[in-house]
Scaffold this active site. Structure first.
Site, mmCIF file in Angstrom:
data_model
loop_
_atom_site.group_PDB
_atom_site.id
_atom_site.type_symbol
_atom_site.label_atom_id
_atom_site.label_comp_id
_atom_site.label_asym_id
_atom_site.label_seq_id
_atom_site.Cartn_x
_atom_site.Cartn_y
_atom_site.Cartn_z
ATOM 1 N N HIS B 261 4.745 -5.677 -3.975
ATOM 2 C CA HIS B 261 4.045 -4.217 -4.077
ATOM 3 C C HIS B 261 2.703 -4.509 -4.728
ATOM 4 O O HIS B 261 1.680 -4.234 -4.407
ATOM 5 C CB HIS B 261 4.836 -3.257 -4.776
ATOM 6 N N GLU B 262 2.988 -4.846 -6.106
ATOM 7 C CA GLU B 262 1.721 -4.858 -7.034
ATOM 8 C C GLU B 262 0.744 -6.003 -6.542
ATOM 9 O O GLU B 262 -0.354 -6.082 -6.460
ATOM 10 C CB GLU B 262 2.016 -5.355 -8.355
ATOM 11 N N HIS B 265 -1.598 -4.569 -4.009
ATOM 12 C CA HIS B 265 -2.653 -4.004 -4.767
ATOM 13 C C HIS B 265 -3.617 -4.946 -5.215
ATOM 14 O O HIS B 265 -4.915 -4.927 -5.025
ATOM 15 C CB HIS B 265 -2.272 -3.212 -5.905
ATOM 16 N N GLU B 291 -2.219 2.084 -1.676
ATOM 17 C CA GLU B 291 -0.841 2.169 -1.372
ATOM 18 C C GLU B 291 -0.697 1.482 -0.081
ATOM 19 O O GLU B 291 0.502 0.983 -0.084
ATOM 20 C CB GLU B 291 -0.240 3.498 -1.759
#
Lengths: 497, 497
Positions: B261-262, B265, B291
């Protein structure tokens, strides 16, 4: 008093900007991703320039004058702040902001270039940067005070109140005490420290570092220990004072003593009275006093047998390789005296000669007696003269230290001054307590020493000048004798001279 | 054009201050010693306030107007900067600086209070802070635009161009697609993932994290991976973009998916065109688009079997416990659908319901339909209604997320928007390449996907608005269908619905 509040807000803002600059600087040397360095240097330059502008602003001068006019009614912290800020104001007000910015950007960049130059043993790539740093330093010194020798002006930044003439005298006395001792030791069989070499796990070295820091009272809630290419201490006292070390896998002593050294710096700043927090007084009063703390913990305490006696059982638990050494072997191995090339790895005696060499080269540079391009040769010449050893590469010679790349001309003398001050403090503690340092440490009473230092030195931050501190703590001015006596006693016994 | 240079210096300074604030914020959550938090918050407040002042200053307005008057002659980056700064200027110019400072200081403090409140399951201690944050947010929204609903004003910060009415429609369609799927899955035997629990060494988890980041193209020369209580991404794009994770010793999946997830980003910001470096355009264009990247890598890619197929052999080398699972077991275990209490640990289907719940509560708060003190009860009510499970403690309920403590009302919808956008991008990639995502990944062609994303999304930073990006990349506006189709196909097959 509305103006006092405005003054405090002003200081508060300066302090916030300095704090952010501190963090950028720390991060640049410990954590920042490789590609982030440009952004960091740019932000660091902007913030430092802002702080510089604020420290030379008319608004600040107004506050300072107001405080001077009401000194009697104000507390000592406010008056002390005004005094320190006034000094910086007077010192910096004539330096053009653009020159200052240029200097910050240049030295940030030069520290990077220097790292590469050292790695590749390439003085030529660093030379133009160093030339520019010397030029800008001279220019700034001239702006600050055209009536004084440039080098004396620079010294004032690190050791307020001391001049190069006085240093020459002090260092001459130091040299005259140290050289015969080193010569006498040379006639004796060298200490065998071959068992200190091996393969030391980084995790073990980290553990012993944390263990030692705890012993000497460094507070991890107000600090950190990280790794960096070169050990350093940086912080915003007293609640964020960070230290670093560098682990050599082949010899754990390097990190052990750098941790004690940086730990000494760290304790000084952590012990500054919290009422000074957020003010320009929440810092060491001079680099000489700062180095007195670091070198005291590293050497006078850290290289004594009595310090290790109560800890040694734990030490060999953490570093099993040291089991082959008993306390006496260990003590001897951390006190091997031998002229060598690298200052930071030098023994406590010959260390002073490394400093005297640098002091003389700096004076020569700023008195226009030599040029930057002559430094490598001059370095080799003086190494031969003072230490009897000559570096084969510039990486092990003129390129070994970061200070000049950072523009910190005039810093080196602080280390030798630190040795001198530190011995004075210990001498005074022994006098007051009626016990030798050795017997205090033997009985595990290191806290008696730390408490005295906190009481007489640390807590004041920059509220007192170095000479004021020494005079009030020891009842005398700077004095080389206690250091020479300490050397004499220790090494006569150790080497059976 | 002298003015352009002055404008660039102005931007440069704003960027330097923001960069320093970024670092303070990162350090506060990862490395800062416990006692340093006050200094950090103070400096962070000062720097953010400076940036805020600069973004609402008349000097800046002058530059913007000049650029507007010469738009035709100027490059798109300069024009784009002026457009973005103008928007921020118009938005912020009526907010009193003191109010803004108060908000920054309050939320920095509240994030600390919230951590304690969550740890001790004590909503009461957090309530007064949250009340004040809501009050100040309403006040700021009113200063920004008194003619609009407060919540719509706040939304604009996270997803420019979108209003709560539109979100209500989008989320209704999403809910109607998701709920029947979840209901159908409930009638089937749950996936057994008991073998995913055990004791996972932190070092192994760190290794797999670095391995996965490398696979998805995250660049460690322009970033870092650290630990923090709650995973986050922060940075100054494109060369200093840092991510964090949190390792659970009992289940390695938590960190694996937070890293993906990160990492998503992180890649977004690292891939921003370097010519935008140092400008306000070097950032994601909206949190929804941000996101979309994180949730795409975490879910559509990260929870597909095809992504793991070429990597799985290496995975079980790094995490030996997973040897007991074959690829199919692993795939099933990372796609277990089950309504649960914690958003960040939720499966990709029910995750949307967590968001809808928060969106509705935020709207109700800002439309004055409920009060802060009613939140715990309202939370339980809606959890029951949408997910069929009710938290026994506020720590697992209303206190679970940090967003409100940070004052980020209007952020939550971004996650669901991200799910929607991400599926649109994948749909478009499949159309253009003529292959399904599955067959691309199966053949190890993740870089085809990343390259498309860099080309159509990442590189632009904030040079294009979210709706512009989507329209240009996918030839349509926001559209929930691709996401629902993806869910339908995936879970019909997985659960044999």
């Amino acid at each position: 008093m509305m103006k006092l509040e405005a003054f405090e807000n002003y200081i508060h803002k300066m302090n916030d900007l300095s704090h952010a600059a501190m963090l950028l600087s720390w991060d640049l040397k410990t954590k920042a991703p490789k590609n982030a360095s440009d952004s960091h240097i740019s932000a660091l330059t902007t913030l430092s320039t802002e702080v510089f502008k604020m420290s030379t602003d008319e608004e600040l001068r107004g506050y300072i004058e107001d405080i001077e006019n009401h000194e009697k009614e104000l507390d000592e912290v406010t008056v002390g702040m005004a005094k320190k800020l006034k000094k910086e104001y007077v010192r910096s007000k004539n330096i053009p902001t653009a020159l200052y910015s240029q200097f910050v950007a240049l030295t940030s960049k030069a520290e990077y270039v220097w790292e590469g130059a050292k790695r590749q043993n390439d003085f030529n790539s660093f030379q133009p940067y160093l030339e520019q740093i010397v030029e800008l330093s001279k220019e700034m010194a001239h702006y600050i005070d055209p009536t004084q020798k440039a080098y004396d002006v620079l010294l004032e930044d690190f050791e307020p109140g001391i001049k190069s003439d006085q240093l020459t005298v002090i260092f001459e006395e130091l040299r005259k005490g140290v050289v015969p001792l080193v010569e006498a030791i040379k006639t004796k069989a060298p200490i065998d420290d071959s068992q200190f070499y091996g393969h030391f796990d980084k995790e073990e070295q980290r553990k012993i570092a944390h263990y030692l820091l705890k012993q000497i009272g460094y507070n991890m809630d107000s600090g950190r220990l990280d790794e960096s290419e070169h050990p350093f201490t940086i912080g915003t006292a007293p609640f964020d004072v960070r230290i670093t070390t560098h682990y050599l896998k082949e010899d754990a002593r390097s990190s052990i003593f750098s941790v004690l050294h940086e730990g000494g710096h760290g304790i000084y700043e952590q012990n500054i009275n919290p009422r000074l927090k957020g003010t320009p007084l929440a810092t060491g009063t001079s680099m000489g006093i700062h180095e007195s703390q670091s070198r005291l913990y590293e050497n006078i305490i850290g290289r004594s047998k009595a310090f290790w006696a109560p800890l040694y059982e734990e030490v060999i638990k953490i570093i099993p390789q040291y089991k082959a050494l008993d306390l006496e072997d260990f003590y001897r191995g951390i006190n091997r005296i031998e002229p060598s090339l690298i200052r930071t790895e030098a023994d406590e005696l010959t260390y002073n000669l490394h400093i005297i060499l640098r002091f003389e080269l700096e004076m020569a540079l700023f008195n226009n007696e030599i040029k930057v391009k002559d430094l490598p040769e001059a370095w080799r010449y003086k190494m031969k003269k003072y230490l009897g050893v000559v570096p084969e590469t510039d990486a092990e010679g003129v390129l070994q230290d970061t200070h000049w790349a950072g523009g910190a001309f005039g810093y080196f003398p602080s280390y030798a001054l630190g040795n001198v001050y530190g011995a004075q403090f210990v001498h005074q503690i022994e006098k007051e307590k009626g016990y030798s340092l050795e017997s205090l440490l033997q009985r595990g009473q290191l806290d008696t020493v730390s408490h005295w230092l906190k009481e007489h030195i640390h807590q004041y931050g920059a509220l007192k000048t170095p000479s004021q501190l020494i005079r009030e703590a020891c009842g005398e001015d700077i004095n080389v004798r206690p250091l020479l006596t300490y050397y004499q006693n220790k090494y006569t016994q150790l080497y059976k001279l």
